[in-house]
Every structure is written in C-alpha cells, then in structure tokens.
Design a protein around this motif. Structure first.
Motif, short mmCIF file in Angstrom:
data_model
loop_
_atom_site.label_atom_id
_atom_site.label_comp_id
_atom_site.label_asym_id
_atom_site.label_seq_id
_atom_site.Cartn_x
_atom_site.Cartn_y
_atom_site.Cartn_z
N ALA A 250 0.58 -12.58 -1.62
CA ALA A 250 -0.63 -12.05 -2.26
C ALA A 250 -0.34 -10.70 -2.93
O ALA A 250 -0.81 -10.44 -4.04
CB ALA A 250 -1.75 -11.90 -1.23
N MET A 251 0.44 -9.87 -2.27
CA MET A 251 0.79 -8.58 -2.84
C MET A 251 1.65 -8.77 -4.09
O MET A 251 1.50 -8.03 -5.07
CB MET A 251 1.53 -7.72 -1.80
CG MET A 251 0.65 -7.29 -0.65
SD MET A 251 1.58 -6.65 0.75
CE MET A 251 2.13 -5.07 0.11
N LYS B 120 -0.68 -9.70 -6.90
CA LYS B 120 -1.42 -8.51 -7.34
C LYS B 120 -0.54 -7.59 -8.16
O LYS B 120 -0.95 -7.07 -9.20
CB LYS B 120 -1.99 -7.77 -6.12
CG LYS B 120 -2.87 -6.62 -6.47
CD LYS B 120 -4.11 -7.09 -7.20
CE LYS B 120 -5.09 -5.97 -7.38
NZ LYS B 120 -6.33 -6.44 -7.99
N ARG B 121 0.70 -7.39 -7.73
CA ARG B 121 1.63 -6.52 -8.45
C ARG B 121 1.89 -7.04 -9.85
O ARG B 121 1.87 -6.29 -10.83
CB ARG B 121 2.93 -6.43 -7.65
CG ARG B 121 4.06 -5.72 -8.36
CD ARG B 121 4.03 -4.25 -8.06
NE ARG B 121 5.32 -3.65 -8.36
CZ ARG B 121 5.65 -3.20 -9.57
NH1 ARG B 121 4.80 -3.27 -10.57
NH2 ARG B 121 6.83 -2.67 -9.78
N CYS C 44 -3.46 -5.51 -0.91
CA CYS C 44 -3.48 -5.80 -2.35
C CYS C 44 -4.22 -4.70 -3.11
O CYS C 44 -3.80 -4.32 -4.21
CB CYS C 44 -4.13 -7.16 -2.60
SG CYS C 44 -3.10 -8.54 -2.07
#
Length: 118
Positions: A75-76, A79-80, A6
């Motif tokens: 999760a990524m 975050k993006r 992340c």
C-alpha cells in the motif's frame, strides 16, 4: 495503521513534518530501505513486487513478513508511486515557454549562430 503510514508518505512528499507511529516504525523503515533500492524504467519508478520484497527479506535474513506487514509495504508503494505521478502531472501542466512568431530568416540565423570564421 496502513492508512496512517500511507498518509505519512503524502505528508513527507509535501514537506510536512511527520511522526511515525511506534507500531509502524519497523514497517516504515523496511519500506524506506526497499524504496531506496527501487528500479526505474525511464517513465517513472517501478513497483515493488513480491520478488523484490522476497529477495530483500532473504538478503536481510528476516523472518517471513506478517500479512499486514506485506499489505502495508504494498500500500505504501502504491501511495509513493501515486504521489510521484502527481508531481510529474503538475510539471507537465506548467505553461510552456512562448515561441517567437518571427520567421527564421537567413539573416536571423546568421545573427544567432554567427560563424567564427571570417
């Protein structure tokens, strides 16, 4: 590992050089592939849902993702979208162009939008 991946999303958005940890390379490339196929709704990017991830996995003929891999992709994705939302908020907060206080009269209108017919 998930937190590190992340952090790489934020670093990449900031233009910093990134080094993907070997243990996270596969998930990173999977996420990047999913991210390029992401849909938008006019107000921003849509999240990557379980349906999209499952369809992508079946299209690529991949085995079922491990729980940590699914958690990492989700999760990524969060975050993006968070990083992109910050960019939009910064753009909205930029000062607006000053509008003239001069009243719009017929002479000013004619001067700005002159007719080609004489």
């Amino acid at each position: 590992m998930i937190a590190r991946l992340c952090d790489l999303i934020a670093d990449q958005a900031a233009g910093k050089p990134i080094k993907i940890p070997p243990a996270g390379e596969q998930v990173w490339f999977w996420f990047r592939e999913l991210d390029t196929q992401r849909q938008g709704n006019g107000y921003g990017m849509n999240s990557l849902g379980f349906r999209e991830i499952r369809a992508w996995r079946k299209e690529r003929d991949l085995p079922k993702l491990l729980p940590w891999q699914m958690d990492a992709i989700l999760a990524m994705d969060m975050k993006r979208r968070s990083v992109e939302a910050e960019k939009v908020n910064v753009a909205v907060d930029e000062p607006k162009a000053e509008v003239s206080k001069r009243p719009l009269t017929s002479r000013l209108f004619d001067a700005l939008f002159a007719s080609k017919v004489k």
